[in-house]
Design an enzyme around this catalytic site. Structure first.
Site, PDB file in Angstrom:
ATOM      1  N   GLU A 410     -32.758 -16.938-120.273  1.00 13.32           N
ATOM      2  CA  GLU A 410     -31.308 -17.253-120.313  1.00 13.32           C
ATOM      3  C   GLU A 410     -30.778 -17.124-121.742  1.00 13.32           C
ATOM      4  O   GLU A 410     -29.886 -17.857-122.162  1.00 13.32           O
ATOM      5  CB  GLU A 410     -31.017 -18.671-119.779  1.00 13.32           C
ATOM      6  CG  GLU A 410     -31.549 -18.965-118.381  1.00 13.32           C
ATOM      7  CD  GLU A 410     -30.681 -18.431-117.248  1.00 13.32           C
ATOM      8  OE1 GLU A 410     -29.563 -17.959-117.509  1.00 13.32           O
ATOM      9  OE2 GLU A 410     -31.154 -18.471-116.095  1.00 13.32           O
TER      10      GLU A 410
HETATM   11  C1  LIG Z   1     -41.084 -15.683-117.276  1.00 16.75           C
HETATM   12  C2  LIG Z   1     -39.885 -14.870-117.593  1.00 16.75           C
HETATM   13  C3  LIG Z   1     -38.903 -14.668-116.632  1.00 16.75           C
HETATM   14  C4  LIG Z   1     -37.801 -13.861-116.901  1.00 16.75           C
HETATM   15  N1  LIG Z   1     -36.894 -13.599-115.907  1.00 16.75           N
HETATM   16  C5  LIG Z   1     -35.953 -12.644-116.119  1.00 16.75           C
HETATM   17  C6  LIG Z   1     -35.134 -12.183-115.037  1.00 16.75           C
HETATM   18  O1  LIG Z   1     -35.222 -12.672-113.908  1.00 16.75           O
HETATM   19  N2  LIG Z   1     -34.261 -11.172-115.275  1.00 16.75           N
HETATM   20  C7  LIG Z   1     -34.118 -10.612-116.507  1.00 16.75           C
HETATM   21  O2  LIG Z   1     -33.307  -9.714-116.655  1.00 16.75           O
HETATM   22  N3  LIG Z   1     -34.861 -11.049-117.562  1.00 16.75           N
HETATM   23  C8  LIG Z   1     -35.789 -12.035-117.390  1.00 16.75           C
HETATM   24  N4  LIG Z   1     -36.576 -12.448-118.431  1.00 16.75           N
HETATM   25  C9  LIG Z   1     -36.394 -11.843-119.736  1.00 16.75           C
HETATM   26  C10 LIG Z   1     -35.834 -12.793-120.770  1.00 16.75           C
HETATM   27  O3  LIG Z   1     -34.491 -13.027-120.545  1.00 16.75           O
HETATM   28  C11 LIG Z   1     -36.131 -12.174-122.141  1.00 16.75           C
HETATM   29  O4  LIG Z   1     -37.526 -12.314-122.351  1.00 16.75           O
HETATM   30  C12 LIG Z   1     -35.350 -12.822-123.255  1.00 16.75           C
HETATM   31  O5  LIG Z   1     -33.988 -12.532-123.146  1.00 16.75           O
HETATM   32  C13 LIG Z   1     -35.838 -12.354-124.630  1.00 16.75           C
HETATM   33  O6  LIG Z   1     -35.977 -10.968-124.687  1.00 16.75           O
HETATM   34  P1  LIG Z   1     -37.342 -10.339-125.213  1.00 16.75           P
HETATM   35  O7  LIG Z   1     -38.461 -10.954-124.473  1.00 16.75           O
HETATM   36  O8  LIG Z   1     -37.223  -8.874-125.191  1.00 16.75           O
HETATM   37  O9  LIG Z   1     -37.462 -10.830-126.707  1.00 16.75           O
HETATM   38  P2  LIG Z   1     -36.782 -10.154-127.980  1.00 16.75           P
HETATM   39  O10 LIG Z   1     -35.354  -9.877-127.727  1.00 16.75           O
HETATM   40  O11 LIG Z   1     -37.631  -9.049-128.459  1.00 16.75           O
HETATM   41  O12 LIG Z   1     -36.881 -11.353-129.011  1.00 16.75           O
HETATM   42  C14 LIG Z   1     -38.070 -11.671-129.746  1.00 16.75           C
HETATM   43  C15 LIG Z   1     -37.703 -12.709-130.804  1.00 16.75           C
HETATM   44  O13 LIG Z   1     -36.730 -12.157-131.701  1.00 16.75           O
HETATM   45  C16 LIG Z   1     -35.573 -12.961-131.723  1.00 16.75           C
HETATM   46  N5  LIG Z   1     -34.389 -12.103-131.834  1.00 16.75           N
HETATM   47  C17 LIG Z   1     -34.053 -11.056-131.058  1.00 16.75           C
HETATM   48  N6  LIG Z   1     -32.877 -10.537-131.439  1.00 16.75           N
HETATM   49  C18 LIG Z   1     -32.457 -11.277-132.495  1.00 16.75           C
HETATM   50  C19 LIG Z   1     -31.321 -11.250-133.327  1.00 16.75           C
HETATM   51  N7  LIG Z   1     -30.305 -10.396-133.141  1.00 16.75           N
HETATM   52  N8  LIG Z   1     -31.247 -12.146-134.298  1.00 16.75           N
HETATM   53  C20 LIG Z   1     -32.208 -13.061-134.477  1.00 16.75           C
HETATM   54  N9  LIG Z   1     -33.314 -13.154-133.729  1.00 16.75           N
HETATM   55  C21 LIG Z   1     -33.437 -12.268-132.742  1.00 16.75           C
HETATM   56  C22 LIG Z   1     -35.573 -13.743-130.412  1.00 16.75           C
HETATM   57  O14 LIG Z   1     -34.859 -14.929-130.501  1.00 16.75           O
HETATM   58  C23 LIG Z   1     -37.069 -13.963-130.217  1.00 16.75           C
HETATM   59  O15 LIG Z   1     -37.483 -15.079-130.951  1.00 16.75           O
HETATM   60  C24 LIG Z   1     -37.654 -13.302-118.189  1.00 16.75           C
HETATM   61  C25 LIG Z   1     -38.621 -13.535-119.173  1.00 16.75           C
HETATM   62  C26 LIG Z   1     -39.726 -14.285-118.883  1.00 16.75           C
HETATM   63  C27 LIG Z   1     -40.774 -14.472-119.940  1.00 16.75           C
END
Ligand SMILES: Cc1cc2nc3c(=O)[nH]c(=O)nc-3n(C[C@H](O)[C@H](O)[C@H](O)COP(=O)(O)OP(=O)(O)OC[C@H]3O[C@@H](n4cnc5c(N)ncnc54)[C@H](O)[C@@H]3O)c2cc1C
Length: 602
Positions: A410
């Site tokens: 979220e």
């Molecule tokens: C169990 C699980 C269920 C999920 N369910 C869904 C689902 O149903 N549908 C769906 O669409 N997604 C889902 N997700 C995805 C989830 O929303 C994303 O994992 C989340 O938004 C973070 O994206 P990412 O994992 O690519 O991390 P990244 O975006 O790569 O982030 C990695 C780190 O970098 C930081 N970061 C990234 N961008 C910035 C910035 N601009 N400035 C500062 N810090 C930054 C983040 O805060 C984090 O600490 C799920 C994830 C999990 C693990």
């Protein structure tokens, strides 16, 4: 809708910072109606019977059980609480939907995630943005649990940067359908859903577009294996591949290029509901830890009687009390604003969308605060259980692992922190929240001579309320100066934004706890609120420390010389207690009550 709602001024989102709120004007968990209490009790009974009793199976990755219990939740009507009656739901108000979400979510994070993904991001995009035909076709199936929904936004290369996805949607030559190609990942409920909300890009559009896609393996849809995760082990999480998946044009959600807006608005609702989902977990963790501490003896003493353990229990209960206060305060604001818009002639869709969007700042604040509180609480829960806390045999271990995800999905907590400040600045620019006037007043106050009058704090919580007002001045001083200094480049100063957000979060939570207690003390008597008064004071005491730390960091990073000295002086002045609360006494008061009641009892 009550006349009270129509005539009373409802604070806009973010205005809590610059306008005083009377305790009578906030909704608290003690205001639940008889109908809401009945709903709560029936959800608690369902949770105990179907989820808590089957915890081991959820931990053993019994995905089929998640689906089975979701079906039962559908039969009970719990999946359709937020869905209008016209589409097969119960059409209940926003607060009732929060209650159901809260009390159904604490048995297992696996079920909580399945429930949240289906009822929130899996269903709401259609109820909020769908055409009449789309709503008639799909929503009744989703509201009853005949079908389950999932939400496909994230991709391997597009997580926090959600609008950067590479999935494409290409219009067919006859203009009747789109072909979707791409890879989505981390999709909750993928293993058993019948419908996906999919976001894809058409040609070189700046923004993605939303589509309703039925899950049909013969239509180029394949799933990856179940992900093996730290927690929420029986929540189905898979990759979803779309290979020339044909979607009729009438399944586009809203308009071309509107997908990012849909995705973000669905997340606003998801965020406040996620906060609700964490609350009852925190309640269960606190009660479990308390009961263990009462039974466990070391040095011929029940460990609950040791100050070290009492302190933990008191802090666990206190953060929960504040989280409850803030979540239901915001929920009522949203409910009132929806009612106000309906009365003004908005459609249900428009009223709900705008009602929630108005409080996007509060939704982000709550998501961050409550997800971190439940994590800390489960961590201390493990500590109270000692070695047993580290064992799979006790509920703490799973609670701790399950809580971890709430800080990631979220929108990560980093993104939500920055968003809360970004949205506030945007609202100020639009003239929806006047930050400039109050910030200038704080600047003038800093130049003036402080009052040396002895304040009268004889009224209950008056010093605490004044402290909250002063903390708001710290925020205005820090944020005002940051906006002035960096202007549109403020986005680049992330550490500053995080510090400002930490201050904002503490203000909202502390004020909510204090107003809840003040309201209840007025109607139930001060004596009946002894421990709630202690919790409000303890929460504020901790909040003041957080504000000092973050305020100092922000000031030092952006101001120098005389300006820095003046702001640091302001920080000192605005965080100064006349009467320091005796926190040891406060914690003892809270812990003694918990012990006497043998459960979280507030
Ligand atoms: C169990 C699980 C269920 C999920 N369910 C869904 C689902 O149903 N549908 C769906 O669409 N997604 C889902 N997700 C995805 C989830 O929303 C994303 O994992 C989340 O938004 C973070 O994206 P990412 O994992 O690519 O991390 P990244 O975006 O790569 O982030 C990695 C780190 O970098 C930081 N970061 C990234 N961008 C910035 C910035 N601009 N400035 C500062 N810090 C930054 C983040 O805060 C984090 O600490 C799920 C994830 C999990 C693990």
């Amino acid at each position: 809708m009550s006349t009270e709602t129509t005539t009373k001024e409802i604070l806009r989102g973010g205005q809590f910072l610059v306008k005083e709120t009377n305790c009578e004007d906030i909704f608290t968990p003690e205001d639940f109606s008889e109908e809401q209490k009945m709903m709560r009790d029936s959800v608690i009974e369902f949770n105990d019977r179907e989820i808590v009793a089957n915890r081991d199976r959820f931990e053993a990755k019994d995905y089929a059980l998640t689906q089975e219990v979701m079906t039962k939740a559908g039969e009970m009507g719990f999946l359709g609480v937020a869905v209008p009656e016209a589409y097969g739901g119960l059409g209940m108000g926003f607060i009732s939907t929060m209650i159901v979400c809260e009390y159904i979510s604490s048995g297992s994070g696996s079920f909580s995630t399945a429930f949240g993904a289906h009822t929130g991001i899996g269903t709401m995009p259609i109820t909020l943005y769908g055409t009449e035909a789309q709503k008639q076709k799909y929503v009744p199936k989703l509201a009853t649990g005949e079908w389950f929904g999932a939400y496909c936004l994230t991709e391997p290369g597009a997580g926090s940067d959600a609008n950067s996805g590479k999935t494409t949607a290409t219009l067919s030559a006859d203009g009747k359908s789109y072909k979707i190609n791409g890879q989505k990942m981390w999709i909750s409920n993928a293993g058993f859903c019948k419908l996906f909300i999919v976001f894809a890009r058409i040609e070189n559009d700046k923004n993605i577009t939303g589509f309703i896609v039925e899950n049909d393996p013969s239509n180029g849809i394949t799933l990856g294996e179940e992900e093996h995760k730290l927690g929420i082990r029986a929540s189905s999480t898979r990759q979803v591949f779309f290979n020339d998946t044909v979607v009729p044009v009438e399944n586009m959600l809203s308009e071309r290029g509107n997908g990012f807006k849909i995705a973000m608005n669905a997340l606003n609702i998801g965020r406040i509901k996620l906060a609700a989902a964490c609350l009852d977990s925190q309640r269960r963790i606190t009660t479990n830890a308390l009961r263990y501490a009462t039974e466990r003896k070391q040095f011929k003493t029940a460990i609950v009687d040791f100050g070290a353990i009492k302190s933990k229990l008191a802090e666990m209960a206190t953060s929960l009390y504040a989280g409850e206060a803030a979540s239901y305060r915001a929920a009522k604001n949203i409910e009132d604003r929806i009612a106000m818009r309906l009365a003004a002639g908005n459609s249900h869709q428009e009223a709900e969308l705008k009602g929630v969007e108005e409080y996007a700042i509060e939704c982000s604040i709550l998501k961050v605060a409550v997800s971190e509180d439940v994590q800390n609480c489960s961590d201390e829960g493990i500590q109270i259980f000692g070695g047993m806390g580290f064992s799979e045999e006790t509920p703490m271990e799973a609670a701790w692992r399950d809580a971890r995800i709430a800080r990631i999905y979220e929108g990560t907590n980093e993104i939500n922190r920055m968003l809360s400040i970004g949205l506030l600045v945007k609202k100020a620019m639009k003239g929806h929240v006047d930050l400039l006037g109050p910030a200038t007043a704080v600047g003038n106050e800093l130049m003036g001579i402080p009052s040396f009058d002895t304040p009268d704090y004889s009224e209950l919580l008056s010093e605490e309320k004044e402290m909250v007002a002063k903390l708001k001045k710290v925020f205005l001083m820090v944020a005002g100066s940051a906006v002035q200094k960096y202007g549109p480049g403020l986005d680049e100063h992330q550490m500053l934004l995080l510090a400002a957000s930490n201050i904002l979060i503490e203000i909202y939570l502390a004020e909510s706890a204090i107003l809840r207690t003040e309201k209840n003390a007025k109607r139930f008597g001060e004596a009946a609120q002894k421990e709630q008064i202690a919790m409000s004071k303890l929460y504020l005491y901790n909040a003041v420390d957080t504000v000092i730390k973050n305020g100092k960091e922000a000031i030092i990073s952006m101001a120098e010389g005389d300006e820095q000295r003046m702001m640091l002086m302001g920080l000192k002045r605005f965080t100064k207690y006349t009467n320091q609360p005796n926190v040891v006494e406060l914690r003892n008061t809270i812990a003694d009550k918990l012990k006497a009641e043998n459960k979280y009892c507030f």
